[in-house]
Design a protein around this motif. Structure first.
Motif, mmCIF file in Angstrom:
data_model
loop_
_atom_site.group_PDB
_atom_site.id
_atom_site.type_symbol
_atom_site.label_atom_id
_atom_site.label_comp_id
_atom_site.label_asym_id
_atom_site.label_seq_id
_atom_site.Cartn_x
_atom_site.Cartn_y
_atom_site.Cartn_z
ATOM 1 N N GLU A 105 33.891 39.613 34.779
ATOM 2 C CA GLU A 105 34.982 38.658 34.772
ATOM 3 C C GLU A 105 34.445 36.983 35.479
ATOM 4 N N ASN A 106 35.152 36.155 34.851
ATOM 5 C CA ASN A 106 34.809 34.830 35.106
ATOM 6 C C ASN A 106 35.847 33.789 35.664
ATOM 7 N N GLY A 107 37.241 34.851 36.313
ATOM 8 C CA GLY A 107 38.477 34.250 37.061
ATOM 9 C C GLY A 107 38.375 33.921 38.596
ATOM 10 N N ASP A 108 38.894 33.447 39.085
ATOM 11 C CA ASP A 108 38.683 33.430 40.336
ATOM 12 C C ASP A 108 39.307 34.453 41.077
ATOM 13 N N LEU A 109 37.473 34.291 41.888
ATOM 14 C CA LEU A 109 37.052 36.072 43.450
ATOM 15 C C LEU A 109 38.295 36.307 43.943
ATOM 16 N N ALA A 110 39.079 35.655 44.778
ATOM 17 C CA ALA A 110 40.072 36.340 45.106
ATOM 18 C C ALA A 110 41.488 36.891 44.380
ATOM 19 N N THR A 111 41.553 35.845 43.563
ATOM 20 C CA THR A 111 43.078 36.267 42.403
ATOM 21 C C THR A 111 42.961 37.705 41.803
ATOM 22 N N VAL A 112 41.297 37.893 40.928
ATOM 23 C CA VAL A 112 41.130 38.803 40.469
ATOM 24 C C VAL A 112 41.117 39.585 41.500
ATOM 25 N N VAL A 113 40.585 39.939 42.645
ATOM 26 C CA VAL A 113 40.343 41.275 43.663
ATOM 27 C C VAL A 113 41.834 41.542 44.261
ATOM 28 N N ARG A 114 42.540 40.882 44.371
ATOM 29 C CA ARG A 114 43.560 41.073 44.949
ATOM 30 C C ARG A 114 44.636 40.947 43.605
ATOM 31 N N ALA A 115 44.427 41.511 42.400
ATOM 32 C CA ALA A 115 45.192 42.190 41.122
ATOM 33 C C ALA A 115 44.920 43.557 41.354
ATOM 34 N N LEU A 116 43.258 43.813 41.456
ATOM 35 C CA LEU A 116 42.353 44.866 40.848
ATOM 36 C C LEU A 116 43.346 45.908 42.694
ATOM 37 N N LYS A 117 43.594 44.985 42.984
ATOM 38 C CA LYS A 117 44.366 46.112 44.902
ATOM 39 C C LYS A 117 44.572 46.602 44.415
ATOM 40 N N LYS A 118 46.188 45.918 43.635
ATOM 41 C CA LYS A 118 47.534 46.330 43.263
ATOM 42 C C LYS A 118 47.214 47.578 41.570
ATOM 43 N N GLU A 119 46.276 47.282 41.307
ATOM 44 C CA GLU A 119 46.439 48.897 40.668
ATOM 45 C C GLU A 119 46.533 50.070 40.326
ATOM 46 N N PRO A 120 46.935 51.179 39.996
ATOM 47 C CA PRO A 120 46.858 51.545 39.998
ATOM 48 C C PRO A 120 45.323 52.757 40.098
ATOM 49 N N GLY A 121 44.858 54.014 40.560
ATOM 50 C CA GLY A 121 43.888 54.205 40.857
ATOM 51 C C GLY A 121 43.029 54.593 42.309
ATOM 52 N N LYS A 122 41.557 55.013 42.243
ATOM 53 C CA LYS A 122 40.624 54.558 43.881
ATOM 54 C C LYS A 122 41.200 53.414 43.906
ATOM 55 N N ASP A 123 40.288 53.608 45.210
ATOM 56 C CA ASP A 123 39.849 52.277 45.863
ATOM 57 C C ASP A 123 38.918 52.427 45.200
#
Length: 187
Positions: A105-123
């Motif tokens: 992942e080469n994108g903005d850390l905060a933006t990408v992590v916040r989006a990942l947290k919204k995805e379904p799945g485990k922690d």
């Protein structure tokens, strides 16, 4: 929403690695069966692993080799969990890193992590390294801190905290080998 969990080894004087990234002090304590079981339980609560580029190559190679070639190693169950997890490596310079289930992942850390947290799945889990974790903490992205305090002081080294950070201790387990697993939540 998924939580971002940090699990890190730390010395009693607050360092996560020596000045040059050394972690030889982690292995000074004898293995502890209960401690290892807690590490596996924590890893099993997650399906995604975040990593910084610096620690990735050695980390991925180590766990893939253990999972594939060391059937009698007591750490093999953890190795299998790690190898099968989705691994997202954050890098400003790399676009490909070899390994199973590895994405760069080469994108903005905060933006990408916040989006990942919204995805379904485990922690989501993060193990390190120090610079990468410091960036996550600075952006207030860590939801749960699992800090394994080791009964050793190293005098100087790398810290994961740049600034004051108020945390609430919500659980603590002491192991026979002298290590203590503390679970903290941000306040």
């Amino acid at each position: 929403m998924r939580k971002l969990k940090l699990q890190m080894q730390m010395t009693i004087d607050g360092f996560v690695a020596g000045p040059n990234g050394e972690q030889d002090w982690v292995l000074l304590a004898k293995p502890d069966e209960l401690g290892f079981q807690k590490v596996i339980e924590l890893a099993d609560s997650c399906d995604t692993l975040l990593m910084g580029r610096k620690m990735t190559k050695g980390f991925i190679g180590y766990w893939e080799n253990l999972a594939d070639n060391e059937p009698d190693n007591p750490a093999r169950p953890l190795a299998q969990l790690i190898v099968n997890m989705r691994k997202i490596v954050f890098s400003r310079t790399e676009t490909f890193i070899a390994g199973r289930n590895v994405e760069v992942e080469n994108g903005d850390l905060a933006t990408v992590v916040r989006a990942l947290k919204k995805e379904p799945g485990k922690d989501i889990m993060v193990y390190g390294g120090a610079d990468f974790v410091r960036s996550l903490i600075s952006e207030d992205l860590i939801d749960e801190y699992f800090i394994v305090r080791n009964p050793v002081a190293i005098g100087n080294g790398l810290s994961i905290f740049n600034d004051r950070k108020k945390l609430e201790l919500v659980d603590s387990i002491t192991f026979k080998n002298g290590k203590i697993l503390n679970k903290y939540l941000p306040v």
